[in-house]
Structure formats: structure tokens, C-alpha cells
Write an enzyme that holds these catalytic residues in place. Sequence first.
Site, PDB file in Angstrom:
ATOM      1  N   HIS A   1     -53.147 -10.271  24.722  1.00 39.91           N
ATOM      2  CA  HIS A   1     -52.001 -10.682  23.896  1.00 39.91           C
ATOM      3  C   HIS A   1     -50.782  -9.860  24.300  1.00 39.91           C
ATOM      4  CE1 HIS A   1     -51.945  -7.221  21.015  1.00 39.91           C
ATOM      5  NE2 HIS A   1     -53.262  -7.263  21.095  1.00 39.91           N
TER       6      HIS A   1
ATOM      7  N   ASP B   1     -47.854  -9.745  22.281  1.00 39.16           N
ATOM      8  CA  ASP B   1     -47.078  -9.219  21.159  1.00 39.16           C
ATOM      9  C   ASP B   1     -47.567  -7.813  20.825  1.00 39.16           C
ATOM     10  OD1 ASP B   1     -49.532 -10.436  20.084  1.00 39.16           O
ATOM     11  OD2 ASP B   1     -48.711  -9.925  18.116  1.00 39.16           O
TER      12      ASP B   1
ATOM     13  N   ASP C   1     -52.124  -1.491  23.924  1.00 40.18           N
ATOM     14  CA  ASP C   1     -52.439  -2.623  23.040  1.00 40.18           C
ATOM     15  C   ASP C   1     -51.271  -3.582  22.982  1.00 40.18           C
ATOM     16  OD1 ASP C   1     -53.543  -4.233  21.070  1.00 40.18           O
ATOM     17  OD2 ASP C   1     -52.975  -2.908  19.434  1.00 40.18           O
TER      18      ASP C   1
ATOM     19  N   GLU D   1     -50.972 -11.989  17.765  1.00 36.29           N
ATOM     20  CA  GLU D   1     -52.225 -11.339  17.366  1.00 36.29           C
ATOM     21  C   GLU D   1     -51.989 -10.240  16.348  1.00 36.29           C
ATOM     22  OE1 GLU D   1     -55.578  -8.564  17.282  1.00 36.29           O
ATOM     23  OE2 GLU D   1     -53.525  -8.144  17.974  1.00 36.29           O
ATOM     24  N   GLU D   2     -50.951  -9.444  16.544  1.00 38.89           N
ATOM     25  CA  GLU D   2     -50.722  -8.308  15.657  1.00 38.89           C
ATOM     26  C   GLU D   2     -50.295  -8.747  14.251  1.00 38.89           C
ATOM     27  OE1 GLU D   2     -51.771  -5.600  16.447  1.00 38.89           O
ATOM     28  OE2 GLU D   2     -51.468  -5.145  18.557  1.00 38.89           O
TER      29      GLU D   2
ATOM     30  N   HIS E   1     -51.107   1.303  17.568  1.00 40.10           N
ATOM     31  CA  HIS E   1     -50.491   1.057  16.259  1.00 40.10           C
ATOM     32  C   HIS E   1     -49.777   2.290  15.694  1.00 40.10           C
ATOM     33  CE1 HIS E   1     -53.144  -2.679  15.096  1.00 40.10           C
ATOM     34  NE2 HIS E   1     -52.844  -2.644  16.384  1.00 40.10           N
TER      35      HIS E   1
END
Length: 485
Positions: free
Chosen positions: A123, A125, A156, A190-191, A456
Amino acid sequence: MADTTGDRPGTGDRPGTGDRPGTGDRPGIGDRSDTGAALAERIDTLMPRAKADLAELVAIPSVADPRQFPPEECHRAARWVADAFTEAGLLDVRLEETPDGSHAVVGHRPGPEGSPTVLLYCHYDVQPPLDEAAWNSPPFTLTERDGRWYGRGSADCKGNIVMHLTALRALRALGDDLPVGLKFVAEGSEEQGTGGLEAYVAAHPGDICADALLICDTGNAAVGRPTATTALRGLANVVVTVSTLGGDLHSGMFGGPAPDALAALIQMLSTLRGPDGGTRIDGLDCTGTWTGVPYAEEQFRADASVLDGVRLTGSGSVADRLWARPAVTVLGIDCAPVVGSAAAVPARARARVSLRVPPGTDSDAALAALTAHLTAAAPWGARVSIEKEGTGSPFRAATDGPAYRAMGRAMEQAYGRPMEFLGQGGSIPLCNVLAETCPDAEIILMGVEEPRCLIHAPDESVDPTEIRNMALVEALFLLDYAANH
């Protein structure tokens, strides 16, 4: 009741043990040591390009939340991904709008007749940067420090995008034909968890389904420890509101007998944990055990930055608590802030509560148990309303198929040690949709995101050796899987 018996990830014969790369007469692997060395050498020469690509991607603030960043940034990242994978040899690479408004980047490349098909997932995003002042370098500028590359999305999941590109470029350097058929999808929301790709998969299975699905949005247990994630916790989120009065009251005139809504809420939330701090919810089994790769307490304390003198919560092994048992977290509370608060008894308070659910426990049943527990725990006859915010099912991979065996051999060849199995406390709802839509496919979760990446969080980073080694793993896997399918 949580399923803690039967065939568990990490038990039995582990892929990568037994007949290992370079031993015995396994067709297509022992006689490919020269190819493996050539791939490794080629990937080493591609690493400067990998860094340049990652710098370009990190510089695009592709946060899929128009309240925080312009949607054009996500579209720019999607276009970058489409162009890069077209250049890497995929065909008909295009942007497909999904029901939540995000764009999935979809492409393919046919393989030789009779060859298996592999999906490559990632992903583009990213999470918002959060507190930019907490970063030691600008979040959207790739910065090298102490051997790691820092920036939002560096691990990520833009690091995995670059890993895919590096593997494909290395394979194409050996010849224009790839040994397997490929499908590719890069997700754009996704996030945010708004389900755009999940809905797209159900409506367009032909773009996604393959013999093996490489979901590259996890990573190794530690740098240099090859790992496949085989279990994911699901989730059940609620917002609980407590009301006790018609309005806030002066605490001097009414405090004491007046029922305090915030105090009621705090008391309710405290019942979700036992004396040791472990999650305890009526109707849920909180005693599951994990038998895959362990997670040493000292390592967890370091990875989680637990302060000196502060004890971990719960009992049992860290892996038990992290991957095999429910885990409750109060994500936020609405009440008066300290600065600006008045001398008043609160009439209303609410909290957002998240429950992570281990494999073997139904997420809807967990939601019902959490709702019933909180309702029953309300003191003084306080009025309670509970709003369901969302659920996601846990996931457990079947690990006894040919793709897992090929991945075990590829990881051992690249890292020099057997592949291990890992659980993950997070949720990837897409995996359950893929399992339902593509029931014959093997799903392998892997990638570059080891614990030190701090995904994150501020100062997210990636170890470039993981991009290098996982690119080699992917290239070796595609060769092995084709030869032994």
C-alpha cells in the site's frame, strides 16, 4: 471461546527445515546457487536506486485523509507506483477507483504456460506524521542516520514497494521472462481502514486471485531473522457514553451525592482489566497460548520503550498476551480538559474502546461480550449507550502448502537461517476478504517492517539491509515456486 488447541502456527514441521537449499536433490534449488549469487550481486548494485526511489516516495505525503492532506498527494503517489511498475515490466498497470474513493494500482504480467501465479501486494498511503516536533528529521524527507533510513512510510509500506521493485528488476536482469505469472495491487487507503480495496477485491477477483498471495505489509521478528506472520488479531471497537445528570453541576453545592458521569465511566473501564493489568472481559477466554516464535520480555521492553521500573501488564508469556489473547485499549476519553476545566460534577462522559481479538475468537461475539460487560459494569444506575464503531475478523494462515515450503527455502537461502512464524497484534482485514474470495490461494504475510521501524510513530525508519534481503527472498521465492509448483 478462543481456540488454543489443534494445529497452531509455529508447530509441527517448520518450512525451511528438513531438506534445505543446497542440500539433497531438490529440483531447481540446489542447482541454482549460481543464480542466487547473481541475484544477490545484482540487488546490491540496485540498492542506490532503491534509496533514490524511496526518497521520492517518502517525499509524497500520501495520507488518505482529506481533512489533513490534499487528496492530490495520494493520486500523485499512485501515479508514481503505476509508472515504476510499468517500467519494471508489468503490463496494463492502471489506477482503479475503489468504493471509498481511493485508487488501487493494479497490473499483471503473464508467465510461461503452466506456471503458477503470484500476487504482489503493498500500500502506498501512510499514517499522518503526528507530532512533527517529535521527529529528529523532517517526516517527509528520507534521512539516513546510524545506518537506517528515516521518514514517514519508509517501512510502512513504501519500503515494501521498493522491495518489490528491486526484486523484479533483479530478476529481469537475468532475462526478460519472469518464471511465474504476476498480479500486482497497491492499496490507497489501508491506513484509514475504510475498506476500499476489500470491496474492490470482492467485485474484481480476477485482478487479484492467484496461487500465492504475498501480502507485504509486515516483517521479520528482528533484523536478520526471516519470519512469516501467520496470525493476526481482529478488532471490535465501540464508543461508550455515560449520562448521569441533566447538566453539569457546581461541585461545591452538589458534589458528593451527585452521580459523577466521568467517575462512573472510569469505574466501568477499570473492570476491563484484572489486578495484574491483563484484559478480563466476561464471556471471553483470556487464557490463550502462543507456540510459535517467542518474544523475549527484554526485547519487548526495548521495542515498546517501556520505562524503567514499569511492569508489563497481564500474565503468561509476552507472545501469549500479544498474539493469543484479547487485549483492550482505551483509545480516548471525552471529558473536560485540565486547562479550562470548571469546578463542576460532569453530567456526561464518553470513551472510545478498542478490543483486539485473537484468532479463534469471533469478532462479533467479542463485540457483544464487550458491550454486555460495559453495560453491566455501570454503577449507580447510570445510563449507558454503546455505539458499535467497527469490527474486523482475526486471521490465521494455513502454512502447509507449496508456497510456504518455497518461501521457507528462499528465506533460509537469503538469511542463512530457517524461517520462523510470528503473530501480529495488528489487524489486516483484507486478509480475510482474500481468504474468502480466493479460497485456494496461499496467503503469506512478510515484508521489511521489523520492530525497530516504529511504524505509525515519530521517527519511523527502515533498515536498508531488510529491503535488500527481502528483495532477494522474493526473487528466490519466485524462482523456486515456479520450479517446484
